[in-house]
Structures are given as C-alpha cells and as structure tokens.
Motif scaffolding. Structure first.
Motif, PDB file in Angstrom:
ATOM      1  N   LEU A  33       0.814  -1.216   0.000  1.00 16.03           N
ATOM      2  CA  LEU A  33       0.000   0.000   0.000  1.00 16.03           C
ATOM      3  C   LEU A  33       0.846   1.263   0.000  1.00 16.03           C
ATOM      4  O   LEU A  33       0.381   2.336  -0.423  1.00 16.03           O
ATOM      5  CB  LEU A  33      -0.931   0.009   1.228  1.00 16.03           C
ATOM      6  CG  LEU A  33      -2.094  -0.979   1.194  1.00 16.03           C
ATOM      7  CD1 LEU A  33      -2.902  -0.909   2.488  1.00 16.03           C
ATOM      8  CD2 LEU A  33      -2.990  -0.709   0.002  1.00 16.03           C
ATOM      9  N   PRO A  37      -1.512   2.911  -3.001  1.00 18.23           N
ATOM     10  CA  PRO A  37      -2.609   3.143  -2.043  1.00 18.23           C
ATOM     11  C   PRO A  37      -3.975   2.701  -2.565  1.00 18.23           C
ATOM     12  O   PRO A  37      -4.890   2.448  -1.781  1.00 18.23           O
ATOM     13  CB  PRO A  37      -2.570   4.663  -1.828  1.00 18.23           C
ATOM     14  CG  PRO A  37      -1.187   5.085  -2.236  1.00 18.23           C
ATOM     15  CD  PRO A  37      -0.795   4.154  -3.345  1.00 18.23           C
ATOM     16  N   LYS A  40      -6.078  -0.346  -1.100  1.00 13.06           N
ATOM     17  CA  LYS A  40      -6.592  -0.354   0.274  1.00 13.06           C
ATOM     18  C   LYS A  40      -7.943  -1.059   0.398  1.00 13.06           C
ATOM     19  O   LYS A  40      -8.221  -1.733   1.392  1.00 13.06           O
ATOM     20  CB  LYS A  40      -6.695   1.075   0.793  1.00 13.06           C
ATOM     21  CG  LYS A  40      -7.150   1.170   2.242  1.00 13.06           C
ATOM     22  CD  LYS A  40      -7.169   2.622   2.732  1.00 13.06           C
ATOM     23  CE  LYS A  40      -7.664   2.690   4.169  1.00 13.06           C
ATOM     24  NZ  LYS A  40      -7.703   4.098   4.663  1.00 13.06           N
ATOM     25  N   LEU A  43      -8.200  -4.718   1.444  1.00 16.26           N
ATOM     26  CA  LEU A  43      -7.902  -5.153   2.813  1.00 16.26           C
ATOM     27  C   LEU A  43      -9.084  -5.895   3.436  1.00 16.26           C
ATOM     28  O   LEU A  43      -8.900  -6.837   4.214  1.00 16.26           O
ATOM     29  CB  LEU A  43      -7.539  -3.949   3.694  1.00 16.26           C
ATOM     30  CG  LEU A  43      -6.066  -3.619   3.892  1.00 16.26           C
ATOM     31  CD1 LEU A  43      -5.915  -2.364   4.743  1.00 16.26           C
ATOM     32  CD2 LEU A  43      -5.329  -4.793   4.526  1.00 16.26           C
ATOM     33  N   GLN A 107      -6.711  -0.267  11.469  1.00 17.02           N
ATOM     34  CA  GLN A 107      -6.298  -0.368  10.070  1.00 17.02           C
ATOM     35  C   GLN A 107      -5.244   0.673   9.701  1.00 17.02           C
ATOM     36  O   GLN A 107      -4.230   0.347   9.059  1.00 17.02           O
ATOM     37  CB  GLN A 107      -7.516  -0.231   9.165  1.00 17.02           C
ATOM     38  CG  GLN A 107      -7.238  -0.593   7.721  1.00 17.02           C
ATOM     39  CD  GLN A 107      -8.505  -0.555   6.876  1.00 17.02           C
ATOM     40  OE1 GLN A 107      -8.815   0.480   6.282  1.00 17.02           O
ATOM     41  NE2 GLN A 107      -9.241  -1.667   6.838  1.00 17.02           N
ATOM     42  N   GLU A 108      -5.450   1.933  10.093  1.00 18.21           N
ATOM     43  CA  GLU A 108      -4.483   2.981   9.761  1.00 18.21           C
ATOM     44  C   GLU A 108      -3.139   2.727  10.447  1.00 18.21           C
ATOM     45  O   GLU A 108      -2.076   2.961   9.857  1.00 18.21           O
ATOM     46  CB  GLU A 108      -5.034   4.348  10.163  1.00 18.21           C
ATOM     47  CG  GLU A 108      -6.248   4.783   9.362  1.00 18.21           C
ATOM     48  CD  GLU A 108      -5.965   4.807   7.860  1.00 18.21           C
ATOM     49  OE1 GLU A 108      -4.855   5.231   7.470  1.00 18.21           O
ATOM     50  OE2 GLU A 108      -6.855   4.393   7.085  1.00 18.21           O
ATOM     51  N   ILE A 111      -1.391   0.006   8.512  1.00 16.68           N
ATOM     52  CA  ILE A 111      -0.832   0.524   7.263  1.00 16.68           C
ATOM     53  C   ILE A 111       0.454   1.299   7.541  1.00 16.68           C
ATOM     54  O   ILE A 111       1.443   1.179   6.804  1.00 16.68           O
ATOM     55  CB  ILE A 111      -1.869   1.421   6.545  1.00 16.68           C
ATOM     56  CG1 ILE A 111      -3.056   0.578   6.063  1.00 16.68           C
ATOM     57  CG2 ILE A 111      -1.237   2.151   5.374  1.00 16.68           C
ATOM     58  CD1 ILE A 111      -4.205   1.401   5.502  1.00 16.68           C
TER      59      ILE A 111
END
Length: 236
Positions: A33, A37, A40, A43, A107-108, A111
């Motif tokens: 990612l 990106p 995403k 996911l 999640q963030e 990442i």
C-alpha cells in the motif's frame, strides 16, 4: 501449545495454517500500500478471512487450556507436595466478538507500521500459582516444576484423546527438585517409555526407579553399560 494442539486436532491445524497464510498475505498487502494506495479496498477481503480463521483458533485454544487445567491442577499439587495450586491462564490478544471491530479500528496503524497488530498471533499464556505469575516472579525451581507438570498433563491428555502413550524425553530433570518432587515424578512416569539424560544415576537408584538400559557418553563415544541394582554400593 500449537504443537500439541496440531497433533491432536486436524481441524485446528487447518485453521491455524490458513490463519498464518492469510496474515502473511495481509502483511504483504500492507507493505504494498505504500507504493499503491489504491489497493486499500482489498484489505477487507483479507480481514474477513483473518477474523474467520482467527476466531476458530481462539476458541480452540481456550477449550484446550480448559482441558489441560482439568488435568494439570492435581498433577502440580502432588508434584509440589501440596504447596502450590497451578493453572494456565489463556490471554487472547482480542476477544472473538471484538476481533472484526478492533481490526478495522487499527487499520491505519497497521498501514503505517506495515504489519497486523491484532489477532491470535499475539496471544499469550500465564502460569499462575497462588495468584503469582511464575513466569515473571517464580523461582527457578517453581518454573522447572511447572514445566514438568505441564508436560505430564499434556502426556495424560494425549493418552485420553488418542489412546496412545507418547515417548517422554527429560533432560537433567532431577537436579533442581527436592526428594519429594523427585519421588512423585519418578512414580508418575514408571509406566511410560522415557528417555532421561543425566550426569549421575544416584537419584534414580536411591528412589528405586526401574532402569531398563543405560547409555554412557564419554569423549564423544557411546557405550551401553550394565543396569545398576538398587543400593549405593552398586553405583558406578
């Protein structure tokens, strides 16, 4: 725990293998990612599989610990001379009903750090004796005794589940045990095929432990020695 469970439960082996495959794929995607990106949205595909296989792993581990504790308690109580009440406490990283929600909320973070931060791959276990976590605060003797109790409990569980008696391997097992714990241990394994490594036979002979065969290793050579009879005069 995983090694033991995988030998006893083929369904668990299947779920664990698939969980590990999914988490590896998800981690690769998290790294990708950074360069792409736009991926995403994919996911969620891996997250759904991770939750499915992960929850199965968590539930089976919890049931397995309950099975072990039902056997472990009495074994450790006797091995410790009635002084300690031991139990294994399963510490899942996330509850099954919260897994999906927490995976989404992290999640963030995942990442950013390019790895999965939530799931049963982060589970742990505590060994608690009279409210003390002996992994952190137990003496070396307590930890050694707990490890022995766990192995004997696993052995008994295998016998119950499969009907087979596993081979037991013990390395210098008596050196840190008092005479009472030595007696209980040797009595417990008397009918189990066991290979024991040690630096001397005194404890086994003094406890009248039946020895079938002795191999002596000296200067990188192995010799079969005669089996000693009971009594200090027969030791070599």
């Amino acid at each position: 725990m995983d090694l033991e469970l995988c030998q006893l439960d083929s369904v668990y082996l299947h779920n664990l293998n698939n969980y590990n495959k999914v988490i590896n794929q998800r981690n690769r995607l998290l790294k990708e990612l950074y360069h792409n990106p736009g991926l995403k949205d994919t996911l969620s595909i891996w997250d759904a599989q991770l939750v499915s296989f992960g929850n199965s792993v968590i539930e089976r581990r919890s049931a397995f610990v309950d099975q072990l504790n039902g056997i472990l308690y009495e074994i450790h109580l006797k091995l410790s001379g009635g002084k300690e009440k031991l139990q294994i406490v399963y510490e899942p990283d996330v509850a099954t009903d919260q897994f999906e929600k927490r995976l989404l909320s992290c999640q963030e973070k995942d990442i950013k750090f390019k790895q999965t931060s939530i799931g049963p791959h982060r589970d742990d276990f505590s060994f608690v004796a009279d409210d003390i976590d002996i992994r952190k605060f137990g003496s070396q003797g307590q930890q050694r005794t707990a490890a022995l109790s766990l192995k004997l409990a696993e052995l008994e569980l295998v016998k119950q589940v499969t009907g087979d008696v596993p081979l037991l391997l013990l390395d210098d097992v008596l050196s840190e045990l008092d005479s009472n714990r030595q007696n209980y241990l040797l009595n417990s394994i008397g009918d189990i095929q066991t290979i024991i490594t040690c630096t001397g036979l005194e404890e086994f002979v003094n406890n009248r432990f039946e020895i079938n065969k002795v191999f002596e290793v000296s200067n990188a050579a192995v010799e079969v020695r005669s089996v000693p009879k009971y009594g200090a005069d027969n030791l070599y």
